[in-house]
Design a protein around this motif. Structure first.
Motif, PDB file in Angstrom:
ATOM      1  N   TYR A 128      41.825  15.676   3.379  1.00  0.00           N
ATOM      2  CA  TYR A 128      41.714  15.209   1.915  1.00  0.00           C
ATOM      3  C   TYR A 128      42.351  13.853   1.902  1.00  0.00           C
ATOM      4  CZ  TYR A 128      46.508  15.929   0.367  1.00  0.00           C
ATOM      5  OH  TYR A 128      47.980  15.693   0.468  1.00  0.00           O
ATOM      6  N   GLU A 129      41.523  13.172   0.574  1.00  0.00           N
ATOM      7  CA  GLU A 129      42.062  11.536   0.656  1.00  0.00           C
ATOM      8  C   GLU A 129      41.458  11.190  -0.959  1.00  0.00           C
ATOM      9  OE1 GLU A 129      43.869   8.743   1.037  1.00  0.00           O
ATOM     10  OE2 GLU A 129      43.275   9.094   3.098  1.00  0.00           O
ATOM     11  N   ALA A 178      33.689   8.726   8.481  1.00  0.00           N
ATOM     12  CA  ALA A 178      34.717   9.162   7.536  1.00  0.00           C
ATOM     13  C   ALA A 178      34.490  10.726   6.998  1.00  0.00           C
ATOM     14  CB  ALA A 178      34.894   8.527   6.360  1.00  0.00           C
ATOM     15  N   THR A 179      35.343  11.328   6.879  1.00  0.00           N
ATOM     16  CA  THR A 179      35.333  12.781   6.148  1.00  0.00           C
ATOM     17  C   THR A 179      34.924  12.800   4.681  1.00  0.00           C
ATOM     18  OG1 THR A 179      37.667  12.784   5.883  1.00  0.00           O
ATOM     19  CG2 THR A 179      36.861  14.018   7.818  1.00  0.00           C
ATOM     20  N   ASP A 180      33.923  13.722   4.547  1.00  0.00           N
ATOM     21  CA  ASP A 180      33.311  13.643   3.068  1.00  0.00           C
ATOM     22  C   ASP A 180      34.271  14.386   2.062  1.00  0.00           C
ATOM     23  OD1 ASP A 180      31.225  13.548   1.268  1.00  0.00           O
ATOM     24  OD2 ASP A 180      30.295  15.233   1.958  1.00  0.00           O
ATOM     25  N   VAL A 181      35.132  13.444   1.804  1.00  0.00           N
ATOM     26  CA  VAL A 181      36.294  14.091   0.884  1.00  0.00           C
ATOM     27  C   VAL A 181      36.607  12.873  -0.248  1.00  0.00           C
ATOM     28  CG1 VAL A 181      37.118  15.725   2.497  1.00  0.00           C
ATOM     29  CG2 VAL A 181      38.092  13.331   2.404  1.00  0.00           C
ATOM     30  N   THR A 232      47.224  19.456  -8.175  1.00  0.00           N
ATOM     31  CA  THR A 232      46.328  20.242  -7.687  1.00  0.00           C
ATOM     32  C   THR A 232      45.831  20.276  -6.274  1.00  0.00           C
ATOM     33  OG1 THR A 232      44.726  19.246  -8.668  1.00  0.00           O
ATOM     34  CG2 THR A 232      46.017  20.935 -10.024  1.00  0.00           C
ATOM     35  N   VAL A 233      45.341  19.179  -6.185  1.00  0.00           N
ATOM     36  CA  VAL A 233      44.706  18.824  -4.546  1.00  0.00           C
ATOM     37  C   VAL A 233      45.864  18.997  -3.490  1.00  0.00           C
ATOM     38  CG1 VAL A 233      43.568  17.067  -3.078  1.00  0.00           C
ATOM     39  CG2 VAL A 233      43.126  17.387  -5.738  1.00  0.00           C
ATOM     40  N   LYS A 234      46.929  18.440  -3.636  1.00  0.00           N
ATOM     41  CA  LYS A 234      47.968  18.436  -2.499  1.00  0.00           C
ATOM     42  C   LYS A 234      48.308  19.814  -2.407  1.00  0.00           C
ATOM     43  CE  LYS A 234      52.590  16.664  -1.188  1.00  0.00           C
ATOM     44  NZ  LYS A 234      53.529  15.715  -1.615  1.00  0.00           N
ATOM     45  N   LYS A 294      46.545  12.826   7.348  1.00  0.00           N
ATOM     46  CA  LYS A 294      45.607  11.545   7.764  1.00  0.00           C
ATOM     47  C   LYS A 294      44.446  12.063   8.758  1.00  0.00           C
ATOM     48  CE  LYS A 294      46.631   8.467   4.843  1.00  0.00           C
ATOM     49  NZ  LYS A 294      45.987   8.038   3.799  1.00  0.00           N
ATOM     50  N   GLY A 295      44.885  13.377   9.455  1.00  0.00           N
ATOM     51  CA  GLY A 295      43.854  13.852  10.325  1.00  0.00           C
ATOM     52  C   GLY A 295      43.540  13.076  11.659  1.00  0.00           C
TER      53      GLY A 295
END
Length: 405
Positions: free
Chosen positions: A303-304, A322-325, A135-137, A226-227
């Motif tokens: 996303y991670e 880091a990103t807040d994910v 679902t996230v992907k 990975k951003g």
């Protein structure tokens, strides 16, 4: 206990850094090793992807990897393995008919499918760790998502029928609940890090030499999600600083890697090509020195599912932006071991980096706090404690409630 680990595409023996070789491989390897050292009989079942692989191969600590014939003996993208899961499950059924495990722990959704097929005839309880959810992907990749169309439905079915879901972070529990998986069936046990390998070092000779510039490091699989593009765009707003990107194919093959070419073009367009270095695959033994040589580690995916890199950096005493994910929400203590920033916001990344680089005492304080946090919560010993507790209670038929290890 006799423990069967099922990891259809992520072999604990695989070289890290490839498109489908990363944190899950590390998780399976280190958890299996730690459980074996405690006296458990651990076998890891993974797909045979080369004809010359042995039927069984040892891991440190006493665990064993068993290569399962399922599909052609060649490397395939993990999304192409779905048609071969019935054969994988049939192999497990035959193996477990000869010697029944006390518990099977499946890693990734296709492993869960195979494990349930193998366990059905013998009543083997299956514990499921998804590592990533379809679902996230699908939400983040949209039409670029190459997962089989059946993925989300199978994940939902596995979550509702397995003995226990082991989520790696609180964010995953919420995603599972939204899928219709009762939270009462879920325990949270995070990923871990080898705090003896990843530790503060005075000697960083194994890392590339650095000059007077500040150094930022980003590392992991060389894939768009990975951003790294966000890190490069942020670098354009951060003067007197270099960015090293570690991961992907060996250095001599980077010129043929599409993602490397995309990032190099972006660095040129942003005017920072002279401050960005793509290192390619780095020997894992050199990673602690590389992290120690850096002022900050950047983890900027959109996303991670969990993300082991922040833990490795914190174990080295290197602060993280880091990103807040996903798992970052659990691993990075904002304002204590690093900074969490909104995903996709280049200016926020740059602001956080500039702020920290301008306060040497705060950097040092964050680094020390990161090491303490890892030792308290994220060693493989702590992870194995949580997982082992779930296994034992399942084997004894004890009721489990939603819990965080």
């Amino acid at each position: 206990m006799r423990i069967a680990m099922v990891s259809e595409h992520a072999s604990p023996l695989a070289a890290l850094g490839g498109v489908d070789a990363g944190g899950q491989n590390v998780y399976v390897a280190r958890l299996s090793e730690e459980l074996a050292r405690r006296g458990h009989d651990v076998t890891v079942y993974t797909r045979r992807d080369a004809a010359d692989l042995p039927d069984r191969a040892p891991l440190p600590g006493g665990a064993v990897v068993e290569h399962v014939p399922a599909g052609p003996c060649e490397v395939l993208p993990k999304d192409d393995l779905f048609p071969h899961m019935p054969a994988f499950g049939a192999y497990l059924s035959r193996a477990w008919g000869r010697e029944r495990p006390d518990v099977a722990h499946a890693h990734f959704w296709m492993s869960g499918m195979a494990a349930q097929l193998g366990a059905a005839a013998y009543g083997v309880p299956v514990v499921q760790t998804f590592h990533a959810l379809g679902t996230v992907k699908r939400r983040h990749q949209g039409p670029d998502d190459t997962s089989p169309g059946e993925r989300v439905g199978i994940e939902r079915q596995i979550g509702r029928t397995c003995e226990r879901v082991l989520a790696t972070c609180g964010d995953e529990v919420q995603e599972l609940a939204a899928m219709g998986v009762p939270v009462g069936r879920v325990s949270v046990v995070p990923c871990g890090v080898d705090a003896q390998q990843f530790r503060p070092l005075a000697d960083t000779a194994d890392a590339p030499a650095r000059g007077q510039r500040h150094r930022l490091l980003a590392c992991g699989r060389l894939v768009p999600r990975k951003g790294y593009d966000q890190a490069i765009r942020a670098l354009a707003l951060i003067p007197d600083t270099e960015l090293l990107i570690a991961g992907g194919p060996p250095p001599d093959q980077l010129d043929t890697e599409p993602e490397a070419a995309r990032l190099r073009r972006l660095a040129e367009a942003e005017g920072v090509a002279d401050r960005v270095r793509l290192l390619g695959a780095v020997d894992p033994r050199r990673m602690p020195a590389l992290m120690n040589s850096s002022d900050l580690v950047l983890c900027t995916p959109v996303y991670e599912p969990f993300g082991i890199v922040p833990l490795e950096a914190m174990a080295c005493g290197t602060p993280v932006v880091a990103t807040d994910v996903g798992g970052h929400k659990d691993s990075v203590a904002d304002g204590h071991t690093g900074r969490l920033v909104p995903p996709g916001e280049t200016a926020a990344i740059a602001d956080a980096v500039r702020e920290l680089l301008g306060h040497e005492a705060r950097l040092r304080r964050y680094g020390e706090a990161g090491r303490e946090r890892v030792l308290a919560r994220f060693t493989w010993q702590r992870v194995a404690d949580g997982v082992e507790q779930v296994y034992r209670r399942i084997a004894l038929g004890q009721e489990l409630r939603t819990e965080v290890a």
